[in-house]
Scaffold this active site. Structure first.
Site, mmCIF file in Angstrom:
data_model
loop_
_atom_site.group_PDB
_atom_site.id
_atom_site.type_symbol
_atom_site.label_atom_id
_atom_site.label_comp_id
_atom_site.label_asym_id
_atom_site.label_seq_id
_atom_site.Cartn_x
_atom_site.Cartn_y
_atom_site.Cartn_z
ATOM 1 N N CYS A 106 -11.794 2.480 28.596
ATOM 2 C CA CYS A 106 -12.094 3.097 27.299
ATOM 3 C C CYS A 106 -13.132 2.309 26.501
ATOM 4 C CB CYS A 106 -10.824 3.263 26.485
ATOM 5 S SG CYS A 106 -9.663 4.371 27.282
ATOM 6 N N HIS A 114 -12.804 4.334 19.028
ATOM 7 C CA HIS A 114 -12.316 4.997 20.232
ATOM 8 C C HIS A 114 -11.181 5.942 19.829
ATOM 9 C CE1 HIS A 114 -10.837 5.908 24.106
ATOM 10 N NE2 HIS A 114 -9.798 5.095 24.081
ATOM 11 N N ASN A 159 -7.958 11.715 24.370
ATOM 12 C CA ASN A 159 -8.613 10.459 24.743
ATOM 13 C C ASN A 159 -9.536 10.723 25.932
ATOM 14 O OD1 ASN A 159 -9.312 7.931 25.678
ATOM 15 N ND2 ASN A 159 -7.249 7.073 25.571
HETATM 16 N N1 ACO Z 1 6.718 14.495 24.978
HETATM 17 C C1 ACO Z 1 7.959 14.237 24.512
HETATM 18 N N2 ACO Z 1 8.525 13.029 24.618
HETATM 19 C C2 ACO Z 1 7.825 12.050 25.197
HETATM 20 C C3 ACO Z 1 6.515 12.265 25.708
HETATM 21 C C4 ACO Z 1 5.979 13.555 25.580
HETATM 22 N N3 ACO Z 1 4.740 13.869 26.017
HETATM 23 N N4 ACO Z 1 6.071 11.113 26.222
HETATM 24 C C5 ACO Z 1 7.027 10.198 26.054
HETATM 25 N N5 ACO Z 1 8.091 10.754 25.445
HETATM 26 C C6 ACO Z 1 9.357 10.139 25.050
HETATM 27 C C7 ACO Z 1 9.627 8.848 25.782
HETATM 28 O O1 ACO Z 1 10.226 9.091 27.043
HETATM 29 C C8 ACO Z 1 10.590 8.159 24.819
HETATM 30 O O2 ACO Z 1 11.879 8.666 25.002
HETATM 31 P P1 ACO Z 1 13.165 7.678 24.951
HETATM 32 O O3 ACO Z 1 13.140 7.124 23.549
HETATM 33 O O4 ACO Z 1 14.287 8.591 25.259
HETATM 34 O O5 ACO Z 1 12.896 6.629 25.996
HETATM 35 C C9 ACO Z 1 10.110 8.613 23.452
HETATM 36 O O6 ACO Z 1 9.298 9.770 23.681
HETATM 37 C C10 ACO Z 1 9.295 7.555 22.710
HETATM 38 O O7 ACO Z 1 8.340 7.010 23.617
HETATM 39 P P2 ACO Z 1 7.357 5.855 23.181
HETATM 40 O O8 ACO Z 1 6.506 5.500 24.363
HETATM 41 O O9 ACO Z 1 8.086 4.773 22.478
HETATM 42 O O10 ACO Z 1 6.484 6.635 22.091
HETATM 43 P P3 ACO Z 1 5.370 6.076 21.163
HETATM 44 O O11 ACO Z 1 5.698 6.380 19.774
HETATM 45 O O12 ACO Z 1 5.009 4.657 21.512
HETATM 46 O O13 ACO Z 1 4.145 7.009 21.566
HETATM 47 C C11 ACO Z 1 2.146 6.869 22.894
HETATM 48 C C12 ACO Z 1 3.672 7.012 22.894
HETATM 49 C C13 ACO Z 1 1.557 8.061 22.216
HETATM 50 C C14 ACO Z 1 1.678 6.801 24.344
HETATM 51 C C15 ACO Z 1 1.732 5.580 22.154
HETATM 52 O O14 ACO Z 1 2.522 4.483 22.576
HETATM 53 C C16 ACO Z 1 0.285 5.241 22.324
HETATM 54 O O15 ACO Z 1 -0.593 5.921 21.855
HETATM 55 N N6 ACO Z 1 -0.015 4.103 22.972
HETATM 56 C C17 ACO Z 1 -1.352 3.610 23.109
HETATM 57 C C18 ACO Z 1 -2.159 4.382 24.088
HETATM 58 C C19 ACO Z 1 -3.607 3.938 23.946
HETATM 59 O O16 ACO Z 1 -4.115 3.708 22.883
HETATM 60 N N7 ACO Z 1 -4.330 3.808 24.998
HETATM 61 C C20 ACO Z 1 -5.697 3.328 24.766
HETATM 62 C C21 ACO Z 1 -6.301 2.932 25.877
HETATM 63 S S1 ACO Z 1 -6.403 4.221 27.020
HETATM 64 C C22 ACO Z 1 -7.467 3.641 28.296
HETATM 65 O O17 ACO Z 1 -7.967 2.551 28.260
HETATM 66 C C23 ACO Z 1 -7.656 4.506 29.517
#
Ligand code: ACO
EC number: 2.3.1.180
Length: 323
Positions: A113, A250, A280
């Protein structure tokens, strides 16, 4: 001194739009969850005839037209991508061929990214070293091809697309009032590899593999890393957040963007947001957002623009440009 000044911008998106509701029935998710956690409402997904090379070519052609240039005016193409058409040759060389260029040189850069921020910094170094006069800097990705469509924690986050800039060698006074790339700060740290990676590759599995991410872990590091490189860039240039006209981050997650802007004291109305429409798009996200804000007239000549990205590796970086 020589500065790398933006001469044109362009973008390209696949025809097909996939809305959050389209995931319902594929994986257990909802529009509400995706919007609340990420700000994403839709993304573009490449059809079989759309590739990293074809999208990159279209964005490059748009940037050339925007700058009143032709492929003959370009001497270097730097393509930021983690989803090349083939393992080799470089997709940048394929784009060079598609543009009908038989002169100059082209190569790919891989910093996930952060790829576009790395590519702009590299192109600027080539220009200032006298190795190129006009560089097409492209970010193009088809992440849909490396997603695990059964993994709801990643497949809802990414989209496909491309953006491009033409950077041109221009004489500047060597002050912060110059147009062009003014400062940059790049970082990487391989100890975080397991948090965001693709589980295949030519030298390990002999397969392409799928994207794997510990989203919560990436999130935990993102804001701190982003603000560190931005503060380093500010101190190099001798400016503060108040001097900025535009922040083009980003586009991974609206919550990360909001938290970073808040921590840095960047006003909400200066932040360019496209994550709602594109998801993304990895190395394409910054040039796509830049191109959209430049073409719709928000970013104007003379504006001070901050670019930032963070991604797999981890890699992260920031670039300050006067438009
Ligand atoms: N729909 C519904 N529920 C979901 C989904 C979905 N699509 N995906 C995950 N969940 C669930 C999980 O299983 C979890 O359930 P549990 O509590 O029963 O275990 C719950 O939702 C919470 O999951 P978290 O991972 O804690 O959710 P979070 O609030 O952290 O959001 C996210 C997840 C959106 C991925 C976030 O962590 C994020 O944006 N992280 C950074 C990603 C990023 O910025 N990447 C940048 C670089 S990308 C690159 O370089 C290619």
């Amino acid at each position: 001194m020589i500065r790398s000044v933006v001469r044109g911008t362009g973008q390209a998106l696949p025809r097909r739009i996939m809305k959050n509701a389209d995931f319902e029935g594929m994986v257990e998710t909802s529009d509400e969850w995706i919007v609340q956690r990420t700000g994403i409402r839709q993304r573009h997904i490449a059809s079989d005839d759309e590739t990293t090379a074809s999208l990159g070519e279209a964005a490059a052609r748009a940037a050339l037209a925007n700058g009143g240039l032709t492929p003959d005016d370009i001497d270097l193409i730097v393509l930021a991508t983690s989803t090349p058409n083939n393992t080799f040759p470089a997709t940048a060389v394929e784009i060079q061929q598609r543009l009908g260029m038989r002169h100059g040189y082209a190569f790919d850069m891989q910093a996930v990214c952060s790829g576009f921020v790395y590519a702009v910094t590299t192109a600027d170094a080539y220009i200032r070293a006298g190795l190129a006069k006009r560089v097409l800097v492209i970010g193009s990705e088809t992440f849909s091809r490396i997603l695990d469509w059964n993994d709801r924690s990643t497949c809802v986050l990414f989209g496909d697309g491309a953006g491009a800039l033409v950077l041109e060698a221009t004489e500047g006074a060597g002050t912060i009032a110059d147009r062009g790339v003014l400062a940059a700060s790049l970082r990487s740290d391989g100890t975080h590899k397991e948090k965001l990676y693709v589980d295949g590759g030519p030298s390990t599995t002999g397969t392409v593999g799928h994207l794997r991410m510990e989203g919560r872990e990436v999130f935990k590091h993102a804001v701190g890393m982003i603000t560190d490189v931005i503060e380093a860039t500010f101190s190099q240039a001798g400016i503060t957040a108040e001097d900025l006209d535009w922040f083009v981050p980003h586009q991974a997650n609206k919550r990360i963007i909001d938290a970073s802007a808040k921590k840095l004291g960047i006003a909400e109305e200066k932040v360019v947001i496209t994550v709602d429409k594109h998801g993304n798009t990895s190395a394409a996200s910054v040039p796509l957002a830049l191109s959209i804000a430049a073409v719709d007239g928000r970013i104007k000549r003379g504006d001070l623009v901050l670019l930032e990205a963070m991604g797999g590796g981890f890699t992260w970086g920031a670039v300050l440009v006067r438009w």
